[in-house]
Design an enzyme around this catalytic site. Structure first.
Site, PDB file in Angstrom:
ATOM      1  N   GLU A  39       0.586  10.487 -15.758  1.00 37.39           N
ATOM      2  CA  GLU A  39       1.616  10.097 -16.718  1.00 37.39           C
ATOM      3  C   GLU A  39       2.830  11.023 -16.820  1.00 37.39           C
ATOM      4  OE1 GLU A  39      -0.601   8.056 -20.330  1.00 37.39           O
ATOM      5  OE2 GLU A  39      -1.585   9.896 -19.716  1.00 37.39           O
ATOM      6  N   GLN A  81       1.775   9.710  -7.071  1.00 38.61           N
ATOM      7  CA  GLN A  81       1.814   9.510  -8.532  1.00 38.61           C
ATOM      8  C   GLN A  81       3.129  10.022  -9.113  1.00 38.61           C
ATOM      9  OE1 GLN A  81      -0.679   8.034 -10.747  1.00 38.61           O
ATOM     10  NE2 GLN A  81      -0.837   7.212  -8.704  1.00 38.61           N
ATOM     11  N   GLN A  86      -0.630   2.119  -2.976  1.00 39.68           N
ATOM     12  CA  GLN A  86      -1.423   2.708  -4.069  1.00 39.68           C
ATOM     13  C   GLN A  86      -2.404   1.644  -4.554  1.00 39.68           C
ATOM     14  OE1 GLN A  86       0.862   4.934  -7.002  1.00 39.68           O
ATOM     15  NE2 GLN A  86       1.936   6.038  -5.413  1.00 39.68           N
ATOM     16  N   MET A 142      -7.092   1.921  -9.777  1.00 38.24           N
ATOM     17  CA  MET A 142      -5.979   1.005 -10.044  1.00 38.24           C
ATOM     18  C   MET A 142      -4.749   1.386  -9.233  1.00 38.24           C
ATOM     19  SD  MET A 142      -5.718   2.208 -13.949  1.00 38.24           S
ATOM     20  CE  MET A 142      -5.944   3.925 -14.422  1.00 38.24           C
ATOM     21  N   PHE A 164      -1.313   0.615 -15.593  1.00 35.51           N
ATOM     22  CA  PHE A 164      -0.329   1.425 -16.340  1.00 35.51           C
ATOM     23  C   PHE A 164      -0.560   1.391 -17.850  1.00 35.51           C
ATOM     24  CE2 PHE A 164       1.790  -0.641 -12.654  1.00 35.51           C
ATOM     25  CZ  PHE A 164       1.714   0.449 -11.802  1.00 35.51           C
TER      26      PHE A 164
HETATM   27  S1  FES Z   1       1.160  -0.322  -4.351  1.00 31.62           S
HETATM   28 FE1  FES Z   1       2.912  -1.524  -4.583  1.00 31.62          FE
HETATM   29  S2  FES Z   1       2.499  -2.582  -6.416  1.00 31.62           S
HETATM   30 FE2  FES Z   1       0.858  -1.234  -6.298  1.00 31.62          FE
END
Ligand code: FES
Ligand SMILES: Cc1cc2nc3c(=O)[nH]c(=O)nc-3n(C[C@H](O)[C@H](O)[C@H](O)COP(=O)(O)OP(=O)(O)OC[C@H]3O[C@@H](n4cnc5c(N)ncnc54)[C@H](O)[C@@H]3O)c2cc1C
Ligand code: FES
Length: 1364
Positions: free
Chosen positions: A1296, A1229, A120, A1073, A833
């Protein structure tokens, strides 16, 4: 090191290989780690810094060495952050760059992790790749167990691990996967849903058929030059000299002993897993470091008839594999200790740690929680020590050996050469136990080694030894307890006396360091109990064996067995079942989503599971994060000085010593700020740098800038600050309430008439729940680089932030320049986050002041510990409630009070507590509902936004209330939830109308998919049959409002350029992110422009392409930016319309060319004016959300009631996400948020000292979920046939909402605890605070062992940690 020695010899040249290339270093500094060498010197930035202490795996590389004795080459994964550069002489290092690249050839590991959607933010990915790559170099066809072991020490904060495991699973051969363990079907094939007809093909997230095969012959060979080096005759001593210390690597034992005699204080560095962290985190300076790794005697293994001598330098991995090799060569009865050691070694640290940490190092470090020492001591092991003057001596490894914290009987000049591990005897049994905050890759809370010896056929104990770790400053022996057992029969009576003796013998003071006093004491008992059960089993086996071989002379009726060996003579009572380890095999889960429509063009990527657009760059280490940007000429590094007091006046700040240190250029204080010295938040002024007074430990005081990281850090450590303490710091919410210490406004909301309704209900109940905070633990710490352009006070700020606009505005204000002189650039963020907004702005401002003052580029990258100390966390919350309900389960009235511990500054706390009240109805139509919420001002570091923004705390209190009602009515909690769930046209407490239809559909679908009813019955059955293991099942819903309640933030813009070659550059206001926003925007642009996604590129987010953008937060990044990108693309598409009509057969490129020649602009901005949302707190009504995302999770856990360890057996999540723009991204997600929630509610604990210092400042102390926490079956279903008119392509926000569904694990644990309590005769509601850590779960079970521990009287002692 003596000056004589330095004069004797100049430094040698360090020689090793990296990725097949020779590296020579003339001035190798012993204080330099491989990680900093790779990143700073060689610019190999694929290897990441995540913690610097061996706890996260982000820096994993592969090390290969020739073992001269066997002439074999070994490959092992190591943490580059712990590996001293000087240790590398003669080694070959492979980093992620050496494994594969997008420019040449991808390695199958890189390809599979990427294509299985295992990345991610991508920050952990190179480390994952390297752990897996190393495994494959050693075992090209691994088992799933090999894979989970290899990845146990690699943390990922984004993905939830499932996709990483699925990618890696494709390397398993069938024989090595589930079938090897007797499973039905094959895990490599995925699982078929129970309802789905077998023939119907479901869409899959990835296709294994396109994967490159693994071809081991393609790997880099071990450099022949290193083979020659290793085999060179007459090896000589190597010396390396650095700025402050020297490194000597002797080539013989004699030389080592002489060196040690001359330099008794110099440590021996073997794995550096203890020396390294001391140097880094405690600032310990060793003028001389001695590396004994070339002294062959320290690695020798000698077998004798009685046991085996193992060289003290052997790594723990080598020790384990040696033990495992010995096992088949010995009689079963000889292997007791070896098996116990091997088991204990399997869970000690991570594979990377075990690969370097030495046996001798573990013993000599004498860490009180060492997993090995109690077992070695119980097993009668001994050590062989050598010194130049004293010669050889052997010492038993017993209680006397461990003198005090970190000290043994070893003399400073002695070297531990080898360790004797005896073979066990017939009738000798061993137990090894450990309990840790996380099941794997975690230091133990309590650990134990036990041994008992019976003469043949007897149950009378001949000899026994019991040792514990974690019960004091040293490994301790329970000698009195042993005395109470020896010469007695091994039975319940003896053991129950032993528990009492043990309880008296191992007493911990109530304020003992590490806390958890009751839990630790109860663990000593429950470990002994477990050993009791194991020994009974062994005795039974022994007798069974004896029965088969010898006849009895007494019991003629009992098939003629020898009397003393007869089963009746040995064991008469019923033997309890053996305690099995918790299940651990992770199965592939289901990920179900809808096919795109058959009419959709193949080129249109919307709705398809497209891989993250940077996944391959993540996996190859090519993805550039903030700290990967190359240093510019003259660049400086900034290190922060923080307050060590919670509430004090600063009486002096003296930087003179710092300014004298090498490399230090300047010190930045509040007085240097040319513009605004504060940031305004919710009406409060927050100082960037404290000026006069501090209000928490960790508050920023000043910053030191220097020519390197190391110099800046040394400078910061040299700044002297004097304080005068101010009275009465406030730490807990209770203290804040008592002192009326709040950030205003406090909020209240009410629907119905709560007070009146309480008068008409059948029952009223009051309860409370505490929820701990949560550290963001984004893998990339706060990072920024501010570069002065050189004229007209213009700056480029490269910041890892979710909110570039805020950085720009804040820097401009701070420097007193217009915003048009500051450009903020964000390429990607290694996780955020919610934690990279407000605090990041403060850090960026300070860095900008330094850049402005020095007129040089300044970089600031926080260490993990600093980041955790400074940057705030999720708010801890105290929730109190009163509920009125009817006997049929209807909740009629509820009144909630929420107190959030906001810390010393307001940050976004007022907005967070508002969110408590906007969500606290959750899925329930409680007609009379009232809530009060306050942000408590305390002297702890200020807390901030975190995924869910208060909702996860708010709803846990609500669901706990529902569980209490269920417990009081003795009904299953899911029934109470159903009875009270919204149905039909509904209205929230702030008078917003909505339809809960999809919430109910998720609920029903989840019940069905999770086979809830059947599993509930099975769990009940299991609980009836097991006393010490319990299963719990829980189902939890969520209704989550999407969009910013502050209406003005619901806007977005985009800028799309089409270049003459037809390629498209999209810029938008959102940041990438890890949530896949750029991937989705690429999909939007591709659909709208009708071009392949490959033609669309997104480079970065910057304030000079898209101004005034809102933060990427509130789960609406795709909703808002998607609309803006769509708008820009539609404008462009329309502009091309006449050309297309004229030449319908033309290509995209030809239309673009024609448009250019016709002077049609190929650049457009798009804009999205989102909904005008608001909330009127006076009227208690509003429209704070555009729509709701719904979801339901059913979780099942198995709990070990004796230790509190648990395993999530299964999690089924159904989410209504409308029509997903990208199912792989959205499922990612969902899984990632669920795991983060699971961490919040069951694992992650922030601990503060009584004076307000955060203890938990790294992965060693703060545990986020690791691979061992993944549900064994993890299924995600996207609700079919759902749509949403409020967001792009009918999708819904998902970043979220699902985090709260991690609470299903919390309530499942609570359910299991309730079953255990019921065995102890306890029914009804009980208190279990969050997180439900093993400590809390175990104590709540109220087993006979926990009940033996005398309860501590609150207020009678000073606890080690605050209860905030
Ligand atoms: S994809 Fe593993 S810490 Fe972000
Ligand atoms: C992230 C992490 C997780 C960990 N998890 C666990 C865990 O779960 N359980 C556990 O038990 N431990 C754990 N440890 C501790 C680890 O096992 C020890 O740090 C390690 O065994 C020490 O060995 P080393 O070779 O790295 O020692 P070094 O750091 O190289 O040396 C440590 C000390 O031992 C001395 N020393 C080393 N060898 C000799 C010798 N032959 N003769 C005399 N003195 C010697 C050195 O002088 C030095 O003072 C963990 C450590 C880390 C960093
Ligand atoms: S950075 Fe090395 S393990 Fe975390």
């Amino acid at each position: 090191m003596s000056s004589k020695m330095s004069a004797e010899k100049q430094g040698d040249i360090l020689c090793f290989f990296i990725n097949g290339k020779k590296v020579t270093e003339n001035n190798a500094d012993p204080e330099t780690t491989l990680l900093s060498f790779l990143r700073e010197k060689l610019r190999l930035t694929g290897t990441k810094y995540g913690c610097g202490g061996g706890g996260c795996g982000a820096c994993t590389v592969m090390l290969s060495r020739l073992q001269p004795a066997t002439r074999t080459i070994t490959h092992y994964s190591v943490n580059a952050c712990l590996l001293p550069l000087c240790q590398l002489h003669g080694a070959s290092v492979t980093t992620v760059e050496g494994v594969g690249s997008t420019k040449t050839r991808l390695h199958p590991v890189q390809e599979r992790i990427a294509k299985a959607h295992g990345t991610q933010c991508g920050f952990c990915t190179p480390g994952m790749v390297m752990s897996m790559y190393t495994l494959l170099r050693n075992r090209p066809q691994p088992t799933m167990e090999d894979i989970t072991q290899a990845l146990a020490g690699n943390l990922c904060r984004c993905t939830g691990y499932r996709p990483i495991l699925d990618g890696c699973r494709t390397f398993c051969q069938e024989a090595n996967c589930c079938r090897a363990n007797g499973g039905e079907g094959c895990c490599l094939e995925g699982e078929q849903s129970p309802e789905e007809p077998a023939h119907e093909e479901k869409p899959r997230l990835f296709d294994t058929e396109e994967f490159l095969p693994l071809d081991p012959t393609q790997e880099l060979i071990f450099p022949p030059e290193l083979i020659l080096m290793a085999e060179a005759p007459n090896p000589k001593t190597l010396t390396f000299r650095g700025e402050r210390s020297s490194w000597v690597s002797p080539s013989s034992l004699e030389e080592l002993l002489q060196l040690k005699a001359r330099n008794p204080d110099a440590p021996l560095v073997v794995g550096n897993s203890n020396v390294g962290p001391d140097m880094k985190f405690k600032g310990v300076l060793h003028p001389l470091l001695i590396s004994p790794t070339r002294v062959t005697e320290l690695f020798e293994v000698t077998r004798t008839p009685q046991g085996v001598w193992v060289g003290a330098g052997c790594s723990l991995t080598e020790v384990r594999s040696l033990l495992d090799k010995l096992l088949p060569q010995l009689e079963q009865e000889q292997t007791g200790l070896l098996r116990a050691l091997s088991r204990q070694l399997g869970t000690l640290g991570s594979q990377q740690i075990r690969n370097v940490a030495s046996l001798g190092g573990n013993i000599v470090t004498a860490y009180p929680n060492s997993d090995l020492n109690p077992l070695l001591a119980a097993g009668n092991c001994k050590v062989s020590l050598l010194s130049a003057a004293g010669g050889r001596r052997e010492l038993p490894l017993n209680q006397d050996f461990f003198v005090s914290f970190g000290k043994t009987l070893l003399k400073p000049e002695e070297v531990l050469v080898s360790v004797f591990i005896p073979f066990s005897r017939k009738g000798e049994f061993f137990g090894a136990f450990r309990q840790a905050p996380r099941k794997e890759s975690s230091l133990s809370t309590v650990t134990s080694g036990m041994r008992v010896f019976f003469s043949e056929g007897s149950r009378v104990v001949q000899d026994v030894s019991i040792y514990y770790g974690g019960m004091g400053p040293t490994t301790v022996g329970a000698t009195k307890t042993c005395a109470a057992i020896v010469s007695r029969p091994w039975d319940d009576e003896t053991l129950s006396r032993a528990y009492d003796v043990l309880l008296d013998e191992l007493v911990l003071p109530l304020s003992a360091p590490g806390g958890k006093v009751e839990f630790r004491r109860s663990l000593t008992l429950s470990f002994l109990f477990q050993f009791h059960l194991e020994v009974l089993q062994n005795l039974k086996e022994m007798v069974k064996y004896a029965r088969q071989t010898l006849p009895c002379l007494i019991h003629l009726s009992c098939e003629s067995y020898t009397a003393p060996l007869c089963v009746q003579h040995v064991i008469t009572e019923e033997i309890p079942e053996k305690m099995q380890p918790l299940p651990r095999e992770i199965h592939p889960g289901l990920q179900e989503f809808q096919h795109v429509s058959k009419d959709q063009s193949d080129q249109d990527p919307v709705g398809r599971p497209i891989m993250h657009r940077s996944a391959l760059s993540h996996a190859t280490g090519e993805a550039v994060y903030c700290d990967d940007l190359p240093a510019t000429e003259g660049e400086l590094f900034l290190a922060l000085v923080t307050s060590s007091r919670a509430h004090a006046k600063i009486t002096a700040l003296d930087a003179s010593e710092a300014l004298r240190l090498p490399g230090v250029v300047d010190v930045i204080t509040a007085r240097d700020v040319p513009g605004r010295k504060t940031r305004k938040m919710s009406g409060y002024e927050e100082e960037l740098l404290a000026d006069g007074e501090v209000s928490c430990v960790g508050q920023l005081l000043c910053a030191v800038v220097a020519d390197s990281r190391l110099h800046a850090k040394r400078g910061a450590a040299a700044v002297r600050v004097s304080y005068e303490d101010l009275p009465d710091p406030v730490f807990t919410s209770e203290e804040a309430v008592e002192k009326e210490s709040f950030f205003e406004p406090r909020r209240t909301i009410e629907r119905g008439d709560v007070t009146k309704a309480f008068g008409s209900v059948d029952q009223v109940h009051e309860g409370e729940l505490r929820i701990g905070g949560q550290e963001h633990f984004y893998m990339e710490t706060q990072s920024m680089l501010v570069v002065p352009v050189g004229e007209e006070t213009e700056f480029n700020a490269y910041v890892s932030t979710q909110f570039p606009t805020l950085m720009q505005a804040a820097i401009a204000e701070t420097l007193s320049i217009p915003s048009n002189r500051v450009t903020c650039h964000v390429r990607r963020i290694g996780g955020a986050f919610g934690g990279k907004v407000v605090k990041t702005a403060v850090l960026a401002c300070i860095t900008a002041v330094a850049a402005w003052k020095t007129n040089r580029a300044v970089r600031c990258v926080l260490e993990r510990g600093e980041d955790m100390l400074i940057s705030g966390a999720r708010h801890p919350v105290l929730g109190k409630y009163k509920v009125g309900f009817m006997n049929d389960g209807r909740i009629v009235a509820a009144d909630f009070h929420y107190y959030a511990n906001a810390g010393n500054m307001v940050d976004e706390s007022v907005l967070v507590v508002e969110k408590f009240l906007l969500h606290f109805d959750n899925a329930y139509n409680i007609p009379n509902l009232r809530g009060h919420a306050a942000a408590c001002r305390t002297n702890l570091p200020s807390n901030t936004a975190f995924r869910g923004f208060g909702v996860p705390q708010s709803l846990l209190v609500v669901e706990n209330m529902v569980e209490d009602v269920a417990a009081l009515l003795r009904r299953p909690a899911d029934q109470i939830r159903e009875i009270n769930m919204y149905r039909g046209p509904s209205v929230t407490q702030y008078k917003l109308e909505f339809s809960p239809e999809n919430l109910r559909r998720c609920w029903e679908e989840c019940k069905l998919r999770s086979e809830h009813a059947a599993r509930r019955r099975a769990a009940d059955q299991f609980n009836r049959e097991n006393r010490w293991r319990k299963r719990g099942v829980a189902m939890v819903p969520i209704k989550y409002g999407i969009a910013f309640s502050e209406g003005f933030l619901n806007q977005a813009a985009a800028l799309v350029h089409i270049y003459k070659d037809g390629s498209v550059l999209v810029s938008h206001g959102g940041t990438e992110m890890g949530q896949g926003l750029h991937t989705k925007m690429q999909q939007v642009a591709s659909r709208e422009l009708r071009v392949p996604a490959a033609k669309v590129y997104i480079s970065e987010t910057s304030t000079n392409t898209v101004p005034n953008a809102s933060p990427s937060a509130a789960s609406c990044g795709t909703d808002a930016n998607g609309m803006a990108v769509q708008n820009a693309c539609q404008i462009l598409y329309q502009r091309l319309e006449p050309i297309r009509l004229r030449n319908p057969e033309g290509s995209w490129e030809s239309w673009v060319q024609a448009a250019f020649l016709e002077k049609i602009s190929l650049s457009a901005t798009g804009f999205y004016k989102g909904p005008d949302l608001y909330m009127d707190w006076v009227k208690m009504e509003g429209r704070p959300y555009a729509y709701f995302t719904f979801g339901v999770c059913c979780c099942e856990v198995e709990l070990d009631c004796l230790t509190g360890d648990y395993r999530t057996l299964r999690a089924d999540i159904v989410v209504d996400i409308g029509r997903s723009v990208n199912p792989s991204v959205d499922i990612g997600q969902i899984e990632g948020a669920f795991m983060q929630g699971l961490g919040l509610y069951t694992l992650e604990e922030l601990k503060f000292s009584p004076s307000g210092l955060l203890y938990t400042r790294g992965p060693s102390q703060y545990k986020i979920p690791a691979v061992c926490d993944v549900p064994l079956r993890f299924n995600v279903y996207l609700l079919p046939d759902s749509s949403n008119p409020h967001a792009i392509y009918s999708s819904k926000g998902i970043g979220e909402p699902v985090l709260f569904l991690g609470s299903a694990a919390f309530f499942a644990i609570k359910d299991a605890v309730a079953a255990a309590r019921s065995d102890s005769g306890l029914v009804g509601p009980f208190s279990l605070n969050s997180p439900a850590t093993p400590e809390r779960a175990c104590l709540a079970c109220a087993s006979p062992f926990t009940q033996k521990i005398p309860a501590s009287k609150p207020g009678s002692f000073k606890p080690w940690a605050l209860n905030i």
